[in-house]
Enzyme design. Sequence first.
Site, PDB file in Angstrom:
ATOM      1  N   ASP A 195       0.846  -1.203   0.000  1.00  0.00           N
ATOM      2  CA  ASP A 195       0.000   0.000   0.000  1.00  0.00           C
ATOM      3  C   ASP A 195       0.880   1.252   0.000  1.00  0.00           C
ATOM      4  OD1 ASP A 195      -2.303   1.516   0.115  1.00  0.00           O
ATOM      5  OD2 ASP A 195      -2.646   1.215   2.252  1.00  0.00           O
ATOM      6  N   LYS A 231      -9.051   9.262 -10.439  1.00  0.00           N
ATOM      7  CA  LYS A 231      -8.643   7.881 -10.155  1.00  0.00           C
ATOM      8  C   LYS A 231      -7.237   7.576 -10.684  1.00  0.00           C
ATOM      9  CE  LYS A 231     -12.461   6.293 -12.052  1.00  0.00           C
ATOM     10  NZ  LYS A 231     -13.536   5.400 -12.519  1.00  0.00           N
ATOM     11  N   LYS A 247       1.609 -15.098  -3.822  1.00  0.00           N
ATOM     12  CA  LYS A 247       1.955 -16.282  -4.616  1.00  0.00           C
ATOM     13  C   LYS A 247       2.967 -17.189  -3.915  1.00  0.00           C
ATOM     14  CE  LYS A 247       2.176 -15.244  -9.182  1.00  0.00           C
ATOM     15  NZ  LYS A 247       0.889 -15.387  -9.894  1.00  0.00           N
ATOM     16  N   ASN A 263      -2.430 -10.677  -4.809  1.00  0.00           N
ATOM     17  CA  ASN A 263      -2.279 -12.128  -4.932  1.00  0.00           C
ATOM     18  C   ASN A 263      -0.974 -12.519  -4.249  1.00  0.00           C
ATOM     19  OD1 ASN A 263      -4.611 -12.824  -6.444  1.00  0.00           O
ATOM     20  ND2 ASN A 263      -3.659 -11.853  -8.232  1.00  0.00           N
TER      21      ASN A 263
HETATM   22  C1  LIG Z   1      -2.241   7.570   0.433  1.00  0.00           C
HETATM   23  C2  LIG Z   1      -1.416   8.724   0.940  1.00  0.00           C
HETATM   24  C3  LIG Z   1      -0.243   9.151   0.081  1.00  0.00           C
HETATM   25  C4  LIG Z   1       0.385  10.420   0.545  1.00  0.00           C
HETATM   26  C5  LIG Z   1       1.780  10.558   0.047  1.00  0.00           C
HETATM   27  C6  LIG Z   1       2.543  11.724   0.583  1.00  0.00           C
HETATM   28  C7  LIG Z   1       3.456  11.624   1.706  1.00  0.00           C
HETATM   29  C8  LIG Z   1       4.167  10.368   2.064  1.00  0.00           C
HETATM   30  C9  LIG Z   1       4.059  10.079   3.508  1.00  0.00           C
HETATM   31  C10 LIG Z   1       3.859   8.867   3.944  1.00  0.00           C
HETATM   32  C11 LIG Z   1       3.564   7.734   3.009  1.00  0.00           C
HETATM   33  C12 LIG Z   1       2.438   7.000   3.559  1.00  0.00           C
HETATM   34  C13 LIG Z   1       1.787   6.122   2.557  1.00  0.00           C
HETATM   35  C14 LIG Z   1       0.646   5.502   3.302  1.00  0.00           C
HETATM   36  C15 LIG Z   1      -0.321   4.872   2.397  1.00  0.00           C
HETATM   37  C16 LIG Z   1      -1.493   4.427   3.190  1.00  0.00           C
HETATM   38  C17 LIG Z   1      -2.735   4.754   2.469  1.00  0.00           C
HETATM   39  C18 LIG Z   1      -3.926   4.435   3.319  1.00  0.00           C
HETATM   40  O1  LIG Z   1      -3.845   3.678   4.211  1.00  0.00           O
HETATM   41  S1  LIG Z   1      -5.390   5.209   2.970  1.00  0.00           S
HETATM   42  C19 LIG Z   1      -6.486   4.494   4.179  1.00  0.00           C
HETATM   43  C20 LIG Z   1      -7.399   3.488   3.615  1.00  0.00           C
HETATM   44  N1  LIG Z   1      -8.334   4.113   2.745  1.00  0.00           N
HETATM   45  C21 LIG Z   1      -9.409   4.739   3.235  1.00  0.00           C
HETATM   46  O2  LIG Z   1      -9.660   4.803   4.398  1.00  0.00           O
HETATM   47  C22 LIG Z   1     -10.299   5.379   2.206  1.00  0.00           C
HETATM   48  C23 LIG Z   1     -11.755   5.329   2.607  1.00  0.00           C
HETATM   49  N2  LIG Z   1     -12.557   5.732   1.475  1.00  0.00           N
HETATM   50  C24 LIG Z   1     -12.861   7.024   1.255  1.00  0.00           C
HETATM   51  O3  LIG Z   1     -12.556   7.893   2.055  1.00  0.00           O
HETATM   52  C25 LIG Z   1     -13.596   7.337  -0.021  1.00  0.00           C
HETATM   53  O4  LIG Z   1     -14.253   6.214  -0.502  1.00  0.00           O
HETATM   54  C26 LIG Z   1     -12.604   7.831  -1.122  1.00  0.00           C
HETATM   55  C27 LIG Z   1     -11.920   9.129  -0.669  1.00  0.00           C
HETATM   56  C28 LIG Z   1     -11.563   6.792  -1.490  1.00  0.00           C
HETATM   57  C29 LIG Z   1     -13.403   8.145  -2.387  1.00  0.00           C
HETATM   58  O5  LIG Z   1     -14.497   8.906  -2.010  1.00  0.00           O
HETATM   59  P1  LIG Z   1     -14.976  10.155  -2.901  1.00  0.00           P
HETATM   60  O6  LIG Z   1     -16.306  10.565  -2.375  1.00  0.00           O
HETATM   61  O7  LIG Z   1     -13.900  11.208  -2.958  1.00  0.00           O
HETATM   62  O8  LIG Z   1     -15.052   9.601  -4.363  1.00  0.00           O
HETATM   63  P2  LIG Z   1     -16.220   8.721  -5.057  1.00  0.00           P
HETATM   64  O9  LIG Z   1     -17.082   9.670  -5.769  1.00  0.00           O
HETATM   65  O10 LIG Z   1     -16.807   7.770  -4.122  1.00  0.00           O
HETATM   66  O11 LIG Z   1     -15.317   7.915  -6.116  1.00  0.00           O
HETATM   67  C30 LIG Z   1     -14.571   8.589  -7.115  1.00  0.00           C
HETATM   68  C31 LIG Z   1     -14.421   7.618  -8.260  1.00  0.00           C
HETATM   69  O12 LIG Z   1     -13.684   6.470  -7.792  1.00  0.00           O
HETATM   70  C32 LIG Z   1     -14.486   5.275  -7.927  1.00  0.00           C
HETATM   71  N3  LIG Z   1     -14.257   4.424  -6.756  1.00  0.00           N
HETATM   72  C33 LIG Z   1     -14.244   4.793  -5.474  1.00  0.00           C
HETATM   73  N4  LIG Z   1     -13.982   3.754  -4.690  1.00  0.00           N
HETATM   74  C34 LIG Z   1     -13.813   2.703  -5.522  1.00  0.00           C
HETATM   75  C35 LIG Z   1     -13.502   1.349  -5.303  1.00  0.00           C
HETATM   76  N5  LIG Z   1     -13.290   0.852  -4.085  1.00  0.00           N
HETATM   77  N6  LIG Z   1     -13.394   0.541  -6.375  1.00  0.00           N
HETATM   78  C36 LIG Z   1     -13.567   1.029  -7.638  1.00  0.00           C
HETATM   79  N7  LIG Z   1     -13.861   2.318  -7.905  1.00  0.00           N
HETATM   80  C37 LIG Z   1     -13.988   3.132  -6.854  1.00  0.00           C
HETATM   81  C38 LIG Z   1     -15.942   5.781  -7.991  1.00  0.00           C
HETATM   82  O13 LIG Z   1     -16.773   4.861  -8.650  1.00  0.00           O
HETATM   83  C39 LIG Z   1     -15.777   7.078  -8.756  1.00  0.00           C
HETATM   84  O14 LIG Z   1     -15.593   6.763 -10.096  1.00  0.00           O
HETATM   85  P3  LIG Z   1     -16.162   7.711 -11.264  1.00  0.00           P
HETATM   86  O15 LIG Z   1     -15.494   9.069 -11.072  1.00  0.00           O
HETATM   87  O16 LIG Z   1     -17.641   7.789 -11.055  1.00  0.00           O
HETATM   88  O17 LIG Z   1     -15.758   7.051 -12.541  1.00  0.00           O
END
Ligand SMILES: CCCCCCCC/C=C\CCCCCCCC(=O)SCCNC(=O)CCNC(=O)[C@H](O)C(C)(C)COP(=O)(O)OP(=O)(O)OC[C@H]1O[C@@H](n2cnc3c(N)ncnc32)[C@H](O)[C@@H]1OP(=O)(O)O
Length: 240
Positions: A161, A207, A185, A183
């Site tokens: 991730d 996305k 493996k 996956n």
């Molecule tokens: C990642 C950070 C990187 C930062 C880098 C900088 C600094 C580096 C520092 C340190 C590195 C650290 C790196 C750590 C990495 C760890 C990352 C995590 O652990 S993240 C925690 C787990 N994830 C959640 O908790 C999300 C929970 N979910 C949500 O909050 C929402 O669902 C969210 C924000 C993901 C989307 O919500 P909406 O309201 O903004 O967007 P909607 O309208 O629902 O979706 C937009 C499009 O995406 C599709 N979509 C959304 N979810 C989907 C899914 N699960 N599968 C397929 N499509 C999906 C939808 O169908 C839509 O598509 P259409 O635009 O209509 O074509």
Amino acid sequence: MLRSCTAGLRSLWALRGGREGVPRPSTDLQPAPRLFSAEKVIHTDCALPNPSWSKDLKLLFDQFMKKCEDGSWERLPSYRHRCAQISEDFKNYFLEQKPVKEGRLSQVRLFTRGFEDGLGFEYVIFKNNDEKRTVCLFQGGPYLQGVPGFVHGGAIAAIIDTALALCAAVPGKAIMTANLNINFKRPVPLCSVVVINSQLDKLEGRKLFVSCNVQSVDEKTVYSEATGLFIKLDPEKKSF
Ligand SMILES: CCCCCCCC/C=C\CCCCCCCC(=O)SCCNC(=O)CCNC(=O)[C@H](O)C(C)(C)COP(=O)(O)OP(=O)(O)OC[C@H]1O[C@@H](n2cnc3c(N)ncnc32)[C@H](O)[C@@H]1OP(=O)(O)O
């Protein structure tokens, strides 16, 4: 392999006690520690060699540092504690989120940097911006055990991730993982070094589609393959 890891760790403890807030031995690459907030948290770049790194990990690190010399690759620094700038990016989207109480701020750690040196996740990520890909060099320490002798699947998911997130990351934009598909493996031996090659496959509106594989250093074994979907948070949607 497990025995050499334990021996290395014993000398590591003897060397530096491995306590939070104790800066690593200085190297040319290490930036001067910075202080954050009134709690005086020391920011140390963890994506640099420490005594727990195996020969394989150091060798690969050196090879990638060479690739950084012409600017095509960059090493991404990594910090144990909250990064103020990143928090600002996310703060705009999570207005309802109650901040961590001031007294506990110094305890907040990035999950993959939550263990002392050598015990958990040891890794460094290199990024090639033109080719939209990253390489993560990862050594999973003894606290990450799942099935005896092997790295826990959850730990593998966490490092995947992280590697995918940094491959998808857009400067100044907050992103989150929406989907992660792995996956498994082959089991990953504890204390071994693996290489995670990630790439940005497609960008579609908000996305970001990414994928990776987890391979042995000699590239003969593919341990895991994964795809991820990251979403750029929408500034109009501030009701999280
Ligand atoms: C990642 C950070 C990187 C930062 C880098 C900088 C600094 C580096 C520092 C340190 C590195 C650290 C790196 C750590 C990495 C760890 C990352 C995590 O652990 S993240 C925690 C787990 N994830 C959640 O908790 C999300 C929970 N979910 C949500 O909050 C929402 O669902 C969210 C924000 C993901 C989307 O919500 P909406 O309201 O903004 O967007 P909607 O309208 O629902 O979706 C937009 C499009 O995406 C599709 N979509 C959304 N979810 C989907 C899914 N699960 N599968 C397929 N499509 C999906 C939808 O169908 C839509 O598509 P259409 O635009 O209509 O074509």
